[in-house]
Design an enzyme around this catalytic site. Structure first.
Site, mmCIF file in Angstrom:
data_model
loop_
_atom_site.group_PDB
_atom_site.id
_atom_site.type_symbol
_atom_site.label_atom_id
_atom_site.label_comp_id
_atom_site.label_asym_id
_atom_site.label_seq_id
_atom_site.Cartn_x
_atom_site.Cartn_y
_atom_site.Cartn_z
ATOM 1 N N GLU A 21 36.741 -125.687 -47.706
ATOM 2 C CA GLU A 21 37.931 -124.888 -48.000
ATOM 3 C C GLU A 21 37.930 -124.619 -49.498
ATOM 4 O O GLU A 21 37.979 -125.553 -50.297
ATOM 5 C CB GLU A 21 39.183 -125.672 -47.589
ATOM 6 C CG GLU A 21 40.476 -124.919 -47.815
ATOM 7 C CD GLU A 21 41.709 -125.744 -47.396
ATOM 8 O OE1 GLU A 21 41.663 -126.986 -47.506
ATOM 9 O OE2 GLU A 21 42.707 -125.131 -46.980
ATOM 10 N N ILE A 22 37.830 -123.367 -49.851
ATOM 11 C CA ILE A 22 37.838 -123.010 -51.270
ATOM 12 C C ILE A 22 39.228 -122.501 -51.631
ATOM 13 O O ILE A 22 39.819 -121.694 -50.897
ATOM 14 C CB ILE A 22 36.745 -121.954 -51.564
ATOM 15 C CG1 ILE A 22 35.370 -122.630 -51.460
ATOM 16 C CG2 ILE A 22 36.934 -121.333 -52.948
ATOM 17 C CD1 ILE A 22 34.200 -121.721 -51.706
#
Lengths: 457, 747
Positions: free
Chosen positions: B494-495
């Site tokens: 998850e960026i």
């Protein structure tokens, strides 16, 4: 009549060589301020298929025979040698510094140090260039280099588990501890570990890699068989006409005198075509007939600075000039050493392929040689994989391994390099050329090439 | 005039006919061998699309009609792909089960003709040979595969909620035996060439070639073709036989499998195993068993019919749609939508050699990127180093890596205690303790030593990135990269971008993540971002359920029964009770009572007692004992008793508890979309399934709302709201969807 013919040949050779000389890129490779290093002479024991007449010897016995042969051939005073370097690949653990054991037995002064080098099939090349380095650095004047391989006996070990148990047994103090260790031995632990001609890094056997290499370059089975037949035919011819003068006679203890290689067997294409592939089954192309065979043998050369050689009254056979070592991917380019090394050493010398009169390449497999020749002929390969602008070109076949090669004469791994260099020197003398090129591939994806210049006659 | 026009159109027609040359399938006849080459020019992979099938039928008919052709070779011109399967879009375009069934029957018919071909056909396989591709190959008389790393064989249909619908369920058991066929079709696992040869799935293997006079890929295909042509000739001339000599073991196995009671027992065992693992939530495995059983017990005709009918039925299930949706989503999330970064990350530095830090280092060096792993203590560093080594060494045991490759990869790792060489780092990922002041200290220390272009990524699971970036001199270079534990197994990354993060920084982070093999979602900044924010209310609800007297085991079985791969109590132990407490408290502060439910004190008390979850040996359960049966931690039970709540009977039925957990998760996900934290529902579904284990058969929270019905979900939530208050208040977007049933998250 024969004499007449010989003279005629000699005459044409001389005119030839004069013509060649005049068109060379360089008159000589001598460089100001750099010591000239010469090959005084080189010898080898007959190369025999492993498991034949040498079967009961040990590696240092063969090495000793080569060293004694060199002493006999050159009449060299034993104490004139400053240093001995020897190559070997499959080590007999009892004689891990086989150079020293062989030298002592051959009667060299016990004051002459000796060490052993290993670099797979170019081990004796490494021995020779080590000698060149010692002389060039001014540390020695006369060095004996050589190589020995003895495939009739190879170290077969206990399994790691068994070895561990046996080593622990040494340390076990009480009877109970010993018994419990002995009790821990299982049947599976008794299975021995056999050495294989395989890459440690990839676990692929060399023959398998050679088959893939041949396929990669589209070398057909027919081409390979033809090349192998050529090697055997030329070797037979050279043997019969007495050209293989580097071979010394060797009285094998308890057996007869051996004075000839025993692996030369010119066959027919039909017979060779019958063989099944040895490594990649059933569709491979590398067979027992187009591969070099397991061989026992040893070789030795005497290398000196030119001054020393002349001072001792020798007439050297050749100059040892530039050399290179190369290495590349051990998986897919395992046996392409000559392709990489040839342009590099030529560049270093300032020569082109056309300047070379005599080529001696190590023939590991017919498919490997053909693949190298195709690679050297390919601009695409040179540009894509070697970072070169153009191909170096393939050697003309009439100059190439014309007295046979490893496929027919045999290939005692660490002894082949000296054979190649001595053969180049002999061929240059016989055929009257000026420059010769040695190239070889080796396990580990390594390779070597050396330029040799004829000593003025 | 009319006749002229007619003539013209006719001419046009003939002209058209000659110019519509075949684009996907071509062939040439070499020495009486027809070499059929497949290549879909419109795609990176070959699929059995309608177009491909039509051309294939045409070509095969021409070949069969040509008396000069004595054998044939089927080969792909694409280096990494034989045939990757059927065209999924073709199946998805069907409106009814009957349509899909007829698709299946067409496929069955073609492969039946191939199987009964008057001339031998050799399938020459290089690259992926999956699904319909494998079914095609096994219909051929002979199979040769390259040993390339890209060559894989398998029947992955089950992972899309489908089954091998073109004869696969009928041919495979005969070819590889009942147990192996079940294993292949029920797990969808990829089979490597060596294994395929041992199983009898392929007859010969061909080694991939290195550089020659052409590129290795090109020459390998050529070589494969040459070898295949030789075998085809051999088969035509009867010099090569297809039948393999059966060993004793094989003969015994065949004999045993010939006994009906034995087979019956196998069906039973497999059935119960599937039920146990899938909880009956996935229809495809059961249909696969039915197809195989019918084929073997009732004969070919019945088997093929069952196969095609079941295939049609499965294609219409919501489970299959969900799984196919996830497949498409995963493909989307494996692309960089932010463009090519200005510079490649060639050197990465990871701060903190803990579980996460070492995991990140492992997946980075594994892809050939030099990595510094820095810790503050030698013990910490040694532990992290060992973790990386073990991760790689396990791969050598599975033979997916050689020991030499392992050593080469390890040489890219530099373990150190100081900031040496940070001046050459292109990206730093910090994975230090989750404490804002420590993170600030790290930002300052690192920024003093890294070059100006270097990106600072923070691996935090809940702290807002902008708070961490507050200590930075260059907030445009700061980004969040939230990895999931264990990093080498969990696919999701998850960026998190702040409003100051530059596009190039994001592009670079995505590029690194893709290189590490991750499926990536890019979300906005905020407490808990997307994933942690969805998980927190669900865990809060789980704690409440525990306080209400639902035991950990019961809670686990309720959640796994709903399709979660890991039960809620076990999940809390895996995540770490301390982490959960931390997150619950932080997010509780940020979001107020909406994140309430269970009492945070329960978790804090557990942490105080040392029940930090699996890593400390005790959490909800006791770990470390060798027995398979997990034991509930009585210490934790005591704590729960002291915080006991009374369960309101109106919302405490098993199904209610399940929906309480799931609706809070789903509502929060929808709220994230509403607030713009999530850019789209696809990334929301992918994040939930790949990062948090949301039931794959439901396809993610958004697809779940679509298939379950937003209105029904809202009704349930209203009921829970009455009992518990605002934790169950549906968000506006969910209400909008409930009001208007035409509104859907997925088309």
């Amino acid at each position: 009549f024969l004499l007449q013919k010989y003279l005629y040949f000699k005459k044409t050779y001389i005119t030839c060589s004069e013509k060649i000389l005049s068109t060379k890129s360089k008159k000589t490779l001598a460089k100001p301020g750099v010591k000239n290093i010469v090959l005084v002479d080189g010898v080898r024991t007959p190369f025999l298929q492993s498991g034949t007449i040498y079967a009961d010897l040990m590696p240092h016995d063969l090495a000793r025979a080569a060293l004694q042969g060199l002493l006999n051939r050159t009449g060299l005073p034993k104490d004139a040698v400053d240093y001995i370097v020897y190559g070997t690949v499959i080590q007999e653990v009892k004689t891990s510094n086989v150079a020293r054991e062989a030298a002592l037995g051959a009667g060299f002064s016990d004051k002459t140090p000796a060490h052993t080098v290993t670099m797979a099939c170019i081990s004796s090349n490494q021995a020779m260039t080590t000698a060149v380095g010692l002389i060039a650095a001014g540390q020695c004047d006369a060095v004996v280099a050589g190589g020995v391989e003895f495939m009739s006996d190879v170290p077969i070990r206990h399994s790691r588990r068994m070895r561990k148990t046996m080593l622990s047994l040494n340390k076990a103090k009480t009877l109970g501890a010993r018994l419990s260790l002995l009790g821990s031995i299982r049947l599976a632990h008794l299975a021995p570990e056999l050495p294989a001609v395989a890459e440690f890094s990839t676990a692929e056997t060399m023959g398998h890699s050679a088959d893939r290499l041949a396929a990669a370059f589209g070398v057909s089975r027919l081409e390979q068989d033809e090349f192998a037949l050529r090697s055997h035919t030329l070797a037979k011819k050279a043997q019969d006409s007495g050209l293989l003068s580097d071979v010394i006679s060797f009285k094998v203890p308890g057996k007869d005198i051996v004075s000839k290689d025993n692996g030369i067997r010119p066959s027919t294409m039909e017979q060779m075509a019958k063989l099944k592939p040895a490594f990649i089954k059933p569709h491979g192309t590398v067979t027992a007939a187009n591969s070099s065979f397991l061989t026992d043998g040893a070789s030795a050369v005497l290398i000196m600075s030119e001054e020393k050689a002349l001072a001792m009254g020798y007439k050297p056979k050749a100059y040892l000039r530039d050399f290179v070592y190369v290495s590349q991917d051990p998986k897919d380019q395992l046996l392409l050493g000559p392709t990489y090394a040839t342009p590099k050493v030529l560049e270093k010398s300032g020569l082109t392929l056309n300047d070379i009169d005599v080529f001696e390449f190590h023939e590991a497999f017919a498919g490997q040689i053909m693949a190298n020749l195709k690679a050297m002929e390919s601009d695409w390969f040179a540009q894509t994989y070697m970072g070169r602008k153009t191909k170096v070109g393939a050697p003309p076949m009439e100059k190439f391994n014309s007295w046979g090669g490893s496929l027919s004469l045999g290939h005692p791994f660490a002894a082949t390099g000296c054979r190649l260099v001595t053969t180049v020197a002999h061929r240059l003398q016989k055929e009257g050329g000026q420059y010769g090129l040695v190239a070889a591939c080796a396990a580990g994806g390594q390779g070597h090439a050396m330029v040799i210049e004829a000593y003025p006659q | 005039m009319a006749s002229v026009r007619l003539l013209l159109t006719r001419r046009c027609c003939t002209a058209l006919k000659t110019t519509t040359a075949r684009t996907h399938v071509s062939y040439e006849v070499k020495d009486n061998v027809a070499v059929v080459r497949i290549n879909d020019p419109t795609s990176k992979v070959n699929t059995l699309s309608r177009h491909m099938q039509a051309e294939m039928v045409e070509v095969m008919n021409e070949i069969w009609g040509n008396a000069a052709v004595k054998s044939a070779v089927l080969i792909s011109r694409k280096p990494g792909c034989f045939i990757a399967g059927a065209d999924i879009n073709m199946i998805q375009a069907c409106k009814t089960a009957e349509e899909v069934t007829s698709l299946s029957q067409e496929g069955q018919k073609i492969f039946d003709q191939v199987e009964k071909s008057p001339i031998p056909i050799v399938a020459a396989i290089n690259g992926s040979c999956l699904g319909g591709g494998l079914e095609f190959a096994i219909a051929c008389q002979y199979r040769i595969a390259t040993k390339s790393k890209k060559t894989i064989l398998g029947t992955p249909e089950v992972m899309l909620g489908l089954l091998p619908g073109a004869g696969g369920t009928q041919r495979l058991p005969k070819m590889v035996g009942l147990p192996a066929a079940f294993d292949m079709m029920l797990t969808g696992k990829n089979i490597r060439p060596d294994k395929a040869k041992k199983m009898g799935l392929v007859h010969q293997l061909v080694d991939p070639l290195g550089p020659g006079l052409k590129s290795p890929e090109e020459r390998t295909i050529e070589y494969l073709e040459e070898v295949a042509v030789d075998f085809a000739k051999g088969l035509a001339g009867r010099k090569v036989t297809v039948e393999k000599k059966k060993g004793l073991v094989q003969k015994i196995q065949d004999f045993v499998m010939g006994l009906p009671p034995v087979r019956k027992q196998i069906y039973k065992t497999v059935h119960s195993k599937v039920m146990k693992q899938s909880k009956g939530l996935y229809p495809a495995p059961l249909k696969i068993i039915e197809c195989i059983q019918t084929g073997i017990e009732k004969g070919n005709a019945a088997g093929y019919l069952t196969e095609s009918q079941n295939f049609g039925k499965l294609a219409m299930t919501s489970e299959s749609r969900a799984l196919i949706g996830l497949y498409h989503g995963q493909v989307t999330c494996k692309k960089n939508h932010f463009g090519k970064p200005e510079r490649d990350v060639k050197k990465l530095a990871v701060l903190g050699a803990g579980l996460m830090g070492a995991g990140i280092a492992q997946v980075t060096i594994d892809k050939g990127v030099a990595t510094i792993l820095k810790d503050t203590t030698e013990e910490g560093l040694a532990r992290g180093h060992q973790q990386v080594y073990k991760g790689l060494n396990d791969k050598t045991k599975k033979k997916s890596l050689t020991t030499f490759e392992r050593d080469g990869i390890m040489s890219l790792l530099s373990g150190q205690l100081d900031y040496r060489d940070f001046e050459n780092a292109d990206m730093v990922i910090e994975a230090v303790f989750e404490d804002l002041s420590i993170k600030h200290k790290v930002v300052k220390e690192v920024e003093a030593v890294i070059p100006p272009h270097c990106i600072f990524a923070t691996n935090t699971s809940a702290l807002p990135i902008k708070d961490i970036a507050a200590a930075s001199k260059r907030p445009e270079k700061v980004i969040g990269m939230h990895y999931f534990s264990p990093v080498d197994k969990m696919q999701l990354l998850e960026i998190i971008t702040t409003n100051k993060t530059s596009k190039d920084t994001t592009a670079s982070a995505v590029a690194v993540g893709l290189k590490q093999g991750k499926v990536i979602i890019v979300v906005g900044d905020g407490p808990g971002f997307y994933t942690t924010r969805c998980l927190a209310p669900m865990l809060a609800e789980a704690v409440r359920a525990l306080q209400e007297g639902v035991g950990p085991k019961k809670l686990d079985s309720l959640t796994t029964g709903f399709g979660f791969p890991v039960g809620a109590a076990t999940l809390a132990d895996e995540v770490g009770i301390d982490v959960a407490a931390h997150v619950a408290e932080d997010l509780g502060k940020a979001f107020g009572t909406r994140f309430g439910g269970g009492n945070v004190e329960v978790l804090k008390m557990m942490v105080q007692k040392g029940f930090k979850g699996r890593k400390s040996g005790k959490g909800c359960y006791v770990y470390g004992a060798k027995s398979k049966e997990k034991k509930v931690n009585s210490g934790a039970e005591d704590i729960l008793k002291s915080f006991k709540l009374t369960a309101p009977p109106a919302v405490s039925a098993d199904e209610d508890i399940q929906y309480r957990l799931v609706s809070r998760f789903v509502n929060e996900a929808v709220l994230c979309l509403q607030e713009g934290i999530l850019p789209d529902p696809v990334q929301g579904d992918i994040g939930a399934v790949f990062g948090l284990g949301f039931p794959p058969c439901l396809g993610g929270p958004f697809r779940f709302v679509d298939s379950h019905g937003a209105d029904k979900l809202v009704q349930k939530m209203k009921r829970f709201e009455e009992a518990y208050g605002n934790q169950f208040t549906p968000c506006q977007l969910l209400l909008d969807h409930a009001k208007d049933s035409s509104k859907r998250f997925h088309k």
